[in-house]
Design a protein around this motif. Structure first.
Motif, PDB file in Angstrom:
ATOM      1  N   TRP A   1     -13.688 -11.148  15.312  1.00  0.00           N
ATOM      2  CA  TRP A   1     -13.247 -12.224  14.416  1.00  0.00           C
ATOM      3  C   TRP A   1     -11.733 -12.114  14.160  1.00  0.00           C
ATOM      4  O   TRP A   1     -11.009 -13.112  14.204  1.00  0.00           O
ATOM      5  CB  TRP A   1     -14.015 -12.155  13.092  1.00  0.00           C
TER       6      TRP A   1
ATOM      7  N   PHE B   1      -5.628 -17.512  17.206  1.00  0.00           N
ATOM      8  CA  PHE B   1      -5.511 -18.851  16.614  1.00  0.00           C
ATOM      9  C   PHE B   1      -4.157 -19.013  15.924  1.00  0.00           C
ATOM     10  O   PHE B   1      -3.560 -20.094  15.930  1.00  0.00           O
ATOM     11  CB  PHE B   1      -6.652 -19.059  15.614  1.00  0.00           C
TER      12      PHE B   1
ATOM     13  N   TRP C   1       3.387 -24.379  16.247  1.00  0.00           N
ATOM     14  CA  TRP C   1       3.484 -25.733  15.679  1.00  0.00           C
ATOM     15  C   TRP C   1       4.252 -25.695  14.357  1.00  0.00           C
ATOM     16  O   TRP C   1       5.078 -26.566  14.078  1.00  0.00           O
ATOM     17  CB  TRP C   1       2.073 -26.306  15.456  1.00  0.00           C
ATOM     18  N   TRP C   2       3.979 -24.665  13.579  1.00  0.00           N
ATOM     19  CA  TRP C   2       4.635 -24.535  12.267  1.00  0.00           C
ATOM     20  C   TRP C   2       6.156 -24.429  12.434  1.00  0.00           C
ATOM     21  O   TRP C   2       6.920 -25.050  11.692  1.00  0.00           O
ATOM     22  CB  TRP C   2       4.081 -23.296  11.549  1.00  0.00           C
TER      23      TRP C   2
ATOM     24  N   TYR D   1       8.517 -27.046  10.611  1.00  0.00           N
ATOM     25  CA  TYR D   1       9.255 -26.658   9.403  1.00  0.00           C
ATOM     26  C   TYR D   1      10.405 -25.696   9.668  1.00  0.00           C
ATOM     27  O   TYR D   1      11.069 -25.263   8.731  1.00  0.00           O
ATOM     28  CB  TYR D   1       8.298 -26.022   8.383  1.00  0.00           C
ATOM     29  N   GLY D   2      10.646 -25.326  10.939  1.00  0.00           N
ATOM     30  CA  GLY D   2      11.730 -24.396  11.236  1.00  0.00           C
ATOM     31  C   GLY D   2      11.187 -23.002  11.478  1.00  0.00           C
ATOM     32  O   GLY D   2      10.096 -22.647  11.031  1.00  0.00           O
ATOM     33  N   LEU D   3      12.003 -22.207  12.171  1.00  0.00           N
ATOM     34  CA  LEU D   3      11.563 -20.876  12.582  1.00  0.00           C
ATOM     35  C   LEU D   3      11.548 -19.923  11.393  1.00  0.00           C
ATOM     36  O   LEU D   3      12.593 -19.592  10.849  1.00  0.00           O
ATOM     37  CB  LEU D   3      12.513 -20.334  13.665  1.00  0.00           C
TER      38      LEU D   3
ATOM     39  N   PRO E   1       1.490 -19.923   5.925  1.00  0.00           N
ATOM     40  CA  PRO E   1       0.072 -20.020   6.293  1.00  0.00           C
ATOM     41  C   PRO E   1      -0.256 -19.426   7.671  1.00  0.00           C
ATOM     42  O   PRO E   1      -1.195 -18.622   7.768  1.00  0.00           O
ATOM     43  CB  PRO E   1      -0.202 -21.523   6.212  1.00  0.00           C
TER      44      PRO E   1
ATOM     45  N   VAL F   1      14.427 -29.435  13.327  1.00  0.00           N
ATOM     46  CA  VAL F   1      14.246 -28.602  12.136  1.00  0.00           C
ATOM     47  C   VAL F   1      15.226 -27.444  12.196  1.00  0.00           C
ATOM     48  O   VAL F   1      15.741 -27.119  13.253  1.00  0.00           O
ATOM     49  CB  VAL F   1      12.806 -28.043  12.047  1.00  0.00           C
ATOM     50  N   VAL F   2      15.480 -26.860  11.043  1.00  0.00           N
ATOM     51  CA  VAL F   2      16.394 -25.710  10.977  1.00  0.00           C
ATOM     52  C   VAL F   2      15.663 -24.561  10.286  1.00  0.00           C
ATOM     53  O   VAL F   2      15.101 -24.778   9.203  1.00  0.00           O
ATOM     54  CB  VAL F   2      17.663 -26.070  10.188  1.00  0.00           C
ATOM     55  N   PRO F   3      15.630 -23.381  10.886  1.00  0.00           N
ATOM     56  CA  PRO F   3      16.189 -22.975  12.165  1.00  0.00           C
ATOM     57  C   PRO F   3      15.452 -23.626  13.340  1.00  0.00           C
ATOM     58  O   PRO F   3      14.245 -23.835  13.283  1.00  0.00           O
ATOM     59  CB  PRO F   3      15.973 -21.459  12.190  1.00  0.00           C
TER      60      PRO F   3
ATOM     61  N   LEU G   1       7.463 -33.510  11.805  1.00  0.00           N
ATOM     62  CA  LEU G   1       6.524 -33.480  12.921  1.00  0.00           C
ATOM     63  C   LEU G   1       5.104 -33.690  12.413  1.00  0.00           C
ATOM     64  O   LEU G   1       4.623 -32.945  11.567  1.00  0.00           O
ATOM     65  CB  LEU G   1       6.624 -32.127  13.628  1.00  0.00           C
TER      66      LEU G   1
ATOM     67  N   MET H   1       1.077 -33.754  13.233  1.00  0.00           N
ATOM     68  CA  MET H   1       0.193 -33.110  14.209  1.00  0.00           C
ATOM     69  C   MET H   1      -0.507 -34.189  15.031  1.00  0.00           C
ATOM     70  O   MET H   1      -1.027 -35.156  14.478  1.00  0.00           O
ATOM     71  CB  MET H   1      -0.832 -32.248  13.484  1.00  0.00           C
TER      72      MET H   1
ATOM     73  N   PHE I   1      -7.524 -27.637  16.578  1.00  0.00           N
ATOM     74  CA  PHE I   1      -7.438 -26.689  15.462  1.00  0.00           C
ATOM     75  C   PHE I   1      -8.696 -26.753  14.604  1.00  0.00           C
ATOM     76  O   PHE I   1      -9.190 -25.733  14.125  1.00  0.00           O
ATOM     77  CB  PHE I   1      -6.200 -26.976  14.614  1.00  0.00           C
TER      78      PHE I   1
ATOM     79  N   GLY J   1     -10.909 -23.639  14.207  1.00  0.00           N
ATOM     80  CA  GLY J   1     -10.980 -23.178  12.818  1.00  0.00           C
ATOM     81  C   GLY J   1     -12.421 -23.133  12.323  1.00  0.00           C
ATOM     82  O   GLY J   1     -12.834 -22.169  11.674  1.00  0.00           O
TER      83      GLY J   1
ATOM     84  N   PHE K   1     -15.102 -22.817  14.139  1.00  0.00           N
ATOM     85  CA  PHE K   1     -15.767 -21.720  14.837  1.00  0.00           C
ATOM     86  C   PHE K   1     -15.479 -20.396  14.130  1.00  0.00           C
ATOM     87  O   PHE K   1     -16.386 -19.588  13.884  1.00  0.00           O
ATOM     88  CB  PHE K   1     -15.274 -21.685  16.295  1.00  0.00           C
ATOM     89  N   ILE K   2     -14.201 -20.198  13.771  1.00  0.00           N
ATOM     90  CA  ILE K   2     -13.813 -18.939  13.132  1.00  0.00           C
ATOM     91  C   ILE K   2     -14.492 -18.793  11.772  1.00  0.00           C
ATOM     92  O   ILE K   2     -14.988 -17.727  11.412  1.00  0.00           O
ATOM     93  CB  ILE K   2     -12.267 -18.884  13.005  1.00  0.00           C
TER      94      ILE K   2
ATOM     95  N   TRP L   1      -1.513 -24.809  -0.416  1.00  0.00           N
ATOM     96  CA  TRP L   1      -0.297 -24.090  -0.015  1.00  0.00           C
ATOM     97  C   TRP L   1       0.454 -24.899   1.047  1.00  0.00           C
ATOM     98  O   TRP L   1       1.670 -25.123   0.943  1.00  0.00           O
ATOM     99  CB  TRP L   1      -0.701 -22.719   0.513  1.00  0.00           C
ATOM    100  N   TRP L   2      -0.272 -25.330   2.060  1.00  0.00           N
ATOM    101  CA  TRP L   2       0.335 -26.115   3.149  1.00  0.00           C
ATOM    102  C   TRP L   2       0.991 -27.380   2.570  1.00  0.00           C
ATOM    103  O   TRP L   2       2.132 -27.718   2.908  1.00  0.00           O
ATOM    104  CB  TRP L   2      -0.755 -26.458   4.165  1.00  0.00           C
TER     105      TRP L   2
ATOM    106  N   VAL M   1       4.217 -26.556   0.837  1.00  0.00           N
ATOM    107  CA  VAL M   1       5.301 -26.277   1.799  1.00  0.00           C
ATOM    108  C   VAL M   1       5.822 -27.595   2.369  1.00  0.00           C
ATOM    109  O   VAL M   1       7.041 -27.813   2.466  1.00  0.00           O
ATOM    110  CB  VAL M   1       4.793 -25.359   2.946  1.00  0.00           C
ATOM    111  N   ASP M   2       4.898 -28.477   2.716  1.00  0.00           N
ATOM    112  CA  ASP M   2       5.289 -29.762   3.297  1.00  0.00           C
ATOM    113  C   ASP M   2       6.104 -30.590   2.295  1.00  0.00           C
ATOM    114  O   ASP M   2       7.108 -31.214   2.643  1.00  0.00           O
ATOM    115  CB  ASP M   2       4.032 -30.526   3.728  1.00  0.00           C
TER     116      ASP M   2
ATOM    117  N   TYR N   1       9.499 -29.202   2.003  1.00  0.00           N
ATOM    118  CA  TYR N   1      10.286 -29.569   3.186  1.00  0.00           C
ATOM    119  C   TYR N   1      10.774 -31.011   3.076  1.00  0.00           C
ATOM    120  O   TYR N   1      11.946 -31.306   3.317  1.00  0.00           O
ATOM    121  CB  TYR N   1       9.425 -29.394   4.440  1.00  0.00           C
TER     122      TYR N   1
ATOM    123  N   ARG O   1      14.390 -29.929   1.993  1.00  0.00           N
ATOM    124  CA  ARG O   1      15.059 -29.470   3.222  1.00  0.00           C
ATOM    125  C   ARG O   1      15.293 -30.576   4.239  1.00  0.00           C
ATOM    126  O   ARG O   1      16.227 -30.500   5.028  1.00  0.00           O
ATOM    127  CB  ARG O   1      14.251 -28.327   3.846  1.00  0.00           C
TER     128      ARG O   1
END
Lengths: 397, 493
Positions: free
Chosen positions: A114, A121, A128-129, A133-135, A142, B50-52, B138, B140, B148, B152, B154-155, B207-208, B211-212, B215, B219
């Motif tokens: 798992w 995964f 994609w992240w 949103y940047g490196l 997440p 996006v930056v970086p 961006l 998805m 995903f 996801g 499956f996991i 959380w996601w 963050v979005d 951004y 940002r």
């Protein structure tokens, strides 16, 4: 049921023990999985140093490869183990497995699988992240959390794998399993300390957040080690392993030249940046061992609950007693040498200044209230650790 | 080779890098043509969304056999000293003069790429400024989202099953039968695991989302709005006041003049583009030197709704286009219209952009375009114009705002706006700032060097239209002491 005296070394005190089985040692896959998961915290520290020293990387940089090796090798080994136990079962080995979706394997193997899936995964999700949103704008993101959960699961799976063997092996045939159990706990503690790196710089060690985070995160595996291990001073050994690995990296990494490959470069370093000196975890771990050996031999809901409170208080007190003065030392000139590597962990994006040798967030210094909160967090985690440790010490499959 | 570049640009566009804005609006690609020592070069930089992020760089060495081409990212506040060693650009297979490289832009703000060319003509350097700004959101893709979701799920289901199995059988001796009680406990374990995982997934989603949101609102760069107010000045004539609040997190350095002006203001009547004005507001006289309140006397413009674009440049080298809409009433505030332009370099055109191949000015000049009226989007091209007298004799170009030509491009819905020069889309004053910070002012292009004019009356601008639509192009040049503004219309597919 046969008596214990009928059991040959390496056999199991089980319903299948009446069968004629030969004495067996710890199987190779336990070594392979336990050793491979150690790649994760070492690779993670290397990766952090890489990002601070060189900056530019790819998915295939050596540190990433090491981290993913820590997931893929155990994943493949345990995948093979499940297939073997399902389709080509060995009577003795397959009897010590659990069934999931018609397949059979040890619990530890399932958890490793798992964890490996989680790690795999996380890779495309992280990619994609970065595009979205940047490196790595934040280390704790997440996809990184999914990766971290995968690595924890893999390490806990490795612990379960060797633990189940330890718990069912005869007394004189479990030394290797005993050592590997401590090793796996050491890997887990090392992983946790990597995850809280940003919160545990010496500059943060007078702040309430540091003590709160440490009390919530660190006692878990130390107490589990103390409860499930059949070796004395288990928590102390585990913390020593964490410290030695961290110190080895502090001494080895700066030997390698490195030049930043990304702009802006505020700190033109010339060698790989070492991680911060490890927490002196051996002291609170020794306290945990002492308590577990004197008051923790017997079990029970209320007994364990009281024990958890005592462990929470002890961990906090001893951590405070050592880290508070030690962080003063680490921020002083005296620590700026090859052994302690004080003030040497800054990377190329850091603008060096007085802040590097000062305590941060002076308005959030540890006080009575935040101490109580940290102790409460430590007590809760200790109680969970005792409960989980009780379950782990009885795992046979 | 051009086809190759076109493919690269198309590929980049496909990647979705073409986002919202650079210094200009909706046209993030940086174009530069100039000299690197003795080598004429063309540089195309596709900044990351996006930056970086990774910037894609293509360098064409137009003459001279370049042995090596290197590129180096330089951030404004650290200069070359705070930059990594240069990266060698690789020669594109099958090409002799097209080099390509990728560079990471790690922080937001003003950057430049130092392009160094070495070969038989010696070594030469060109500075190409660009903004490092997050411009892309961006989404998805459906396929990736499904993938995903499947993996996801499956996991998640696997973990629930493993927890159930661990509780059901984990503590049993090997070979021991599973009791009904343990089976039940296994199901309880699954239910508990499912509940906890659901809660964890909800927390992860929260959380996601946060963050979005961070951004999008903190940002991601969106064109900054400029506030406008039409009111009478001391003489009772209509005056346009413009103000903005600098986004200090992006750039807090003061404004500097570009082509001698702190602000270049463009008013374009919406939706037909039938009125075009290029004005130069000055800082309000009663405000301090760092004030962001500007004023200009509004010329007599037909009533209507206008798109407003204001180009400014910061000391760091960061360039911005501030935007807003402006409605000009038939008689602004009942005031008498100004009879003259406020500044000598202000210009107004009341002609509808044409699809014809040339424009005849009543001053006796003819402006022709040397490109078709339809293009493919993201196809790199050179927009070439010829200025002659109506009789066909060459017109003598004169500097207008330090250049021989200015090309303003806007698409019909106002989502693309760009202000080009023959040098490209880069800001010359930004280039100079970077050069002077390195004490290498000689690296900055001279205002009227060979790429800003030509021995003939041809003006050439490198560009790629970022998306399909109807675009209007206004070329501004000067001859015989007169500023000429000619508008064309092209269709991009």
């Amino acid at each position: 049921m046969s008596s214990q005296t009928d059991v040959l070394p390496g056999q199991f005190a089980t319903p299948v023990q009446s069968r004629v089985v030969k004495a067996v040692g710890l199987p190779w896959y336990c070594y392979a999985v336990a050793l491979a998961v150690a790649c994760v915290p070492i690779g993670a520290l290397w990766d952090i140093s890489w990002h601070l020293s060189i900056g530019r990387d790819s998915f295939w940089n050596p540190a990433h490869v090491m981290i993913y090796t820590g997931g893929t090798i155990p994943g493949f080994v345990c995948g093979w183990l499940v297939l073997k136990n399902t389709f080509w079962p060995d009577l003795l080995e397959s009897a010590a497995t659990v069934r999931v979706w018609g397949f059979r394997g040890p619990i530890g193997a399932w958890l490793v699988i798992w964890g490996a899936f989680m790690m795999l995964f996380s890779a495309p999700f992280d990619n994609w992240w970065h595009n979205a949103y940047g490196l790595d704008v934040q280390i704790i993101s997440p996809p990184h959390t999914i990766l971290a959960l995968g690595t924890y699961a893999t390490a806990i799976g490795a612990l379960l794998l060797v633990l189940s063997w330890q718990n069912r092996a005869a007394a004189d045939n479990r030394v290797a399993a005993n050592i590997l159990v401590l090793f796996a706990c050491g890997v887990l503690v090392s992983q946790v300390t990597v995850f809280i790196t940003e919160k545990s710089y010496p500059n943060a060690q007078h702040g309430e957040e540091f003590y709160g985070v440490c009390c919530r995160m660190l006692p878990l595996y130390l107490i589990i080690a103390a409860r499930v291990s059949q070796i004395k001073w288990a928590a102390t050994w585990v913390s020593l392993m964490y410290m030695l690995v961290r110190m080895a990296l502090i001494w080895i990494l700066p030997l390698f030249p490195a030049h930043p490959k990304l702009a802006p470069i505020y700190n033109p370093i010339t060698h790989m940046a070492p991680p911060p000196f490890p927490l002196l975890l051996v002291v609170p771990a020794f306290g945990i061992d002492l308590i577990m050996q004197t008051l923790g031999r017997q079990r029970g809901f209320w007994r364990d609950t009281g024990l958890a409170v005592l462990l929470g208080v002890t961990f906090f007190t001893l951590l405070l007693a050592v880290q508070w003065p030690f962080s003063n030392f680490m921020l002083s000139e005296a620590s700026r040498n090859a052994f302690f590597a004080g003030n040497a962990m800054w990377g190329y994006p850091d603008r060096l200044g007085d802040w590097c040798t000062q305590f941060w967030e002076s308005d959030k210094q540890l006080g009575l209230r935040s101490s109580m909160v940290a102790i409460a967090g430590g007590a809760v985690v200790s109680r969970i650790a005792l409960w989980f440790g009780n379950w782990l010490s009885e795992v046979k499959r | 080779m051009r086809a190759r570049i076109t493919k690269i640009v198309l590929f980049l566009a496909w990647l979705g890098v073409c986002g919202n804005v650079r210094a200009h609006v909706g046209s993030p690609t940086v174009f530069f043509q100039g000299l690197a020592g003795n080598y004429p070069i063309r540089v195309t930089i596709e900044p990351p969304g996006v930056v970086p992020g990774l910037a894609q760089i293509h360098v064409v060495v137009e003459s001279g056999e370049a042995k090596t081409v290197t590129v180096r990212p330089v951030r404004w506040d650290v200069g070359v000293k705070g930059s990594p060693s240069p990266d060698t650009a690789t020669l594109v297979p099958g090409e002799t003069n097209l080099f390509t490289a990728q560079l990471w832009l790690m922080a937001s703000g003003a950057y430049s790429v130092f392009v160094e060319v070495s070969g038989p003509r010696g070594d030469g350097t060109a500075i190409v400024p660009l903004n490092s700004i997050a411009t892309q959101r961006l989404m998805m893709t459906k396929g990736l989202a499904i993938l995903f979701a499947v993996v996801g799920s499956f996991i998640v289901v696997l973990l629930i099953s493993v927890v159930g199995a661990a509780i059901r059988e984990g503590r049993l001796e090997p070979g021991q039968e599973i009791s009904p009680l343990r089976r039940r406990r296994g199901w309880y374990g699954r239910a508990l695991a499912a509940t906890l995982l659901s809660a964890a997934l909800c927390l992860g989603k929260y959380w996601w989302d946060s963050v979005d949101k961070d951004y999008r609102f903190r940002r991601l760069y969106t064109p900054q709005s400029i506030q406008t107010e039409l009111k009478p000045n001391a003489a009772g004539n209509p005056e346009l006041e413009l103000s903005f609040v600098p986004r200090s997190r992006l750039d807090s350095t003061p404004l500097i003049p570009d082509h001698g002006r702190l602000m270049h203001l463009f008013l374009i009547r919406d939706p037909d583009g039938g009125v075009f004005a290029h004005l130069h507001p000055n800082r309000h006289p009663q405000e301090g030197k760092d004030a962001t309140l500007f004023t200009t006397r509004l010329p007599e413009l037909p009533a209507g709704h206008y798109k407003l674009y204001a180009d400014i440049t910061h000391e760091s080298g960061l360039t911005q286009t501030l935007t807003n809409d402006l409605t000009i009433p038939a008689s602004p505030s009942g005031l008498a219209a100004n009879q003259s332009l406020a500044e000598t370099d202000d210009a107004v055109s009341l002609a509808q952009p044409t699809v014809e191949s040339h424009i005849n000015f009543h001053e006796g000049f003819r402006l022709g375009r040397g490109f078709p009226d339809t293009f493919e989007a993201n196809q790199e091209t050179r927009l070439v114009f010829h200025l002659t007298t109506v009789s066909g004799a060459e017109a003598v170009l004169e500097p207008y705002l330090g250049m021989y030509g200015h090309l303003i491009i806007e698409n019909s819905d106002g989502t693309v706006f760009n202000h080009l020069h023959p040098l490209g889309s880069v800001s010359m004053v930004s280039q100079r700032q970077f050069a002077e910070r390195e004490k290498a002012g000689f690296l900055a292009n001279k205002p009227l060097d060979q790429y800003c004019t030509s021995a003939s009356t041809e003006l050439s601008f490198p560009y790629a239209f970022p998306k399909p639509g109807i675009y209007r192009l206004w070329l501004q040049t000067k001859t015989a002491g007169k500023i000429l503004t000619g508008g064309f219309q092209v269709s991009i597919k």
